[in-house]
Enzyme design. Sequence first.
Site, PDB file in Angstrom:
ATOM      1  N   SER A 163     -17.152  26.803 -53.834  1.00 25.61           N
ATOM      2  CA  SER A 163     -16.539  26.795 -52.513  1.00 25.61           C
ATOM      3  C   SER A 163     -16.916  25.530 -51.761  1.00 25.61           C
ATOM      4  CB  SER A 163     -16.969  28.021 -51.706  1.00 25.61           C
ATOM      5  OG  SER A 163     -18.231  27.797 -51.141  1.00 25.61           O
ATOM      6  N   LYS A 164     -15.985  25.111 -50.939  1.00 27.58           N
ATOM      7  CA  LYS A 164     -16.211  23.894 -50.162  1.00 27.58           C
ATOM      8  C   LYS A 164     -17.393  24.100 -49.219  1.00 27.58           C
ATOM      9  CE  LYS A 164     -13.816  20.574 -47.229  1.00 27.58           C
ATOM     10  NZ  LYS A 164     -14.140  19.379 -47.999  1.00 27.58           N
ATOM     11  N   ARG A 165     -17.470  25.344 -48.709  1.00 23.42           N
ATOM     12  CA  ARG A 165     -18.546  25.647 -47.757  1.00 23.42           C
ATOM     13  C   ARG A 165     -19.924  25.390 -48.358  1.00 23.42           C
ATOM     14  NH1 ARG A 165     -19.278  31.012 -46.390  1.00 23.42           N
ATOM     15  NH2 ARG A 165     -17.566  31.424 -47.792  1.00 23.42           N
ATOM     16  N   HIS A 166     -20.043  25.611 -49.670  1.00 26.00           N
ATOM     17  CA  HIS A 166     -21.335  25.376 -50.314  1.00 26.00           C
ATOM     18  C   HIS A 166     -21.456  23.955 -50.854  1.00 26.00           C
ATOM     19  CE1 HIS A 166     -21.280  29.861 -50.504  1.00 26.00           C
ATOM     20  NE2 HIS A 166     -22.450  29.599 -49.948  1.00 26.00           N
ATOM     21  N   GLY A 167     -20.491  23.130 -50.462  1.00 31.09           N
ATOM     22  CA  GLY A 167     -20.587  21.720 -50.851  1.00 31.09           C
ATOM     23  C   GLY A 167     -20.053  21.439 -52.242  1.00 31.09           C
TER      24      GLY A 167
END
Length: 491
Positions: free
Chosen positions: A261-265
């Site tokens: 996920s983008k949120r986790h980089g």
Amino acid sequence: MKDMKWYEEMEARIPKGEVRTRFAPSPTGYMHVGNLRTALYTWLIARHAGGKFILRIEDTDQGRYVEGAVDVIYRTLTECGLDHDEGPDVGGPVGPYIQTERRALYKEYADLLVEKGCAYRCFCEKSEDEESTGFEKVADPCRFVSKEESDARAAAGEPYVIRQKIPEEGTTTFHDEIFGDITVENKTLDDQVLIKRDGLPTYNFANVVDDHLMGITHVVRGSEYLSSSPKYNLLYESFGWDIPAYVHCSPVMRDQHNKMSKRHGDPSYEDLIAQGYITDAVVNYVALLGWSPGGEREVFSMKELAEIFELKGLSKSPAIFDIEKLKFFNAEYIRNMSAEDFARVAEPFIRQAVKKPEIDPAAIAALLQQRTEVLTDIPEKLDFFDELPEYETELYVHKKSKTDEAVSLDMLNKMLPVFEAVEDWCDENILTAMTDMAAKEECKNAKVMWPVRIAVAGKAVTPGGAVEICRILGKEESLRRMRVGIEKLSK
Ligand code: GLU
């Protein structure tokens, strides 16, 4: 159903038995690895069968729309070689396949379902939040409003959403190419919203209408849509339409427990390119995330992938994205590129470190190609080209070459006039100057080359040896650096 003419034309145009797939991204800003994989498998199914690959932008959720996201999608698909077949941008006869531009159409199909009693208008306040409201169909009073009353309230301008009328009893079964037959009880399915108050369809409705209208034979998407598929099946049945083959792909994970996920980089396709990965390597690696060609071979061109791709190689288990494995593919692709192609992709990274216009990036690229894993590793290896770094004279000590500071001083002093006399500053002449010296001194070549390389590079680990570095720096700069070395060693 007026204005449906173009669809009739389209249906007549679709050759019987043609495999037709579609990639249907929502423009929410970012093409993650899972999206790219879906696009790739979708494309491969079509190309393998000599069929059509269609691109459809699913932008009906205006709240999630991100400016510029459509460009990211087009750019990524183009760079990866995933060309689509229909739509105005490729001269297609129908389209465009941008859902908001087709909004009137979905409403007409939803009205048809209302007519058939397979959907109903819901006037409730709670429908403000538009989406599914849980397992409460039996409790929804609008489900039981008579047709006459519903028509009258709609005609009077009362706002409403249109909901699917899921049967209260029974079960729905559908087949997925990866997961097999799946059966669910209808009572567990909610009366999902098909048309929102703003008149736009939900994804849940538009995907079914469009997949039918576009003659899609294989619906490829993430397994997060598995649980909604029974509702889509019921929609197909309500319309009396053929149900496509479903191919729900397991997620791409960052580790055992978490999706990428983008949120986790986790990187998107464009992030990977910025991080120094080569498009072909990324595409090849992504193809193997959840699909296996069988056998040991892993490196395939797009053409080869299209030839061998089969649904039976797809896996139910989630795939783990392994950056080390991607590095391996990247290094492999870099090694096998032509020197010109590598010079072209490496140049921006070389120029990050080497700004002097007189230094030719292609010459440096040639030194790097066989030992580069990712392009972003390049700049740090080249820090010495523009400026001779500060270094300690201990670097001249090298047992294997039988050199130390005293030997190095002697060699540099001896090489300086020899190099000065070289007129044509090319690899051959630079090399001969040093090997002649070694012969004269009755020593190994390394005893001459080590001090020269340290003097011109100011570091022990360099891409290329003394010859290449001297040639790229040019005669004058090489001699200047050797004089600096002599000065340091004379202190
Ligand atoms: N628009 C959906 C998404 O981006 C596509 C799902 C589908 O392919 O049907 O997730």
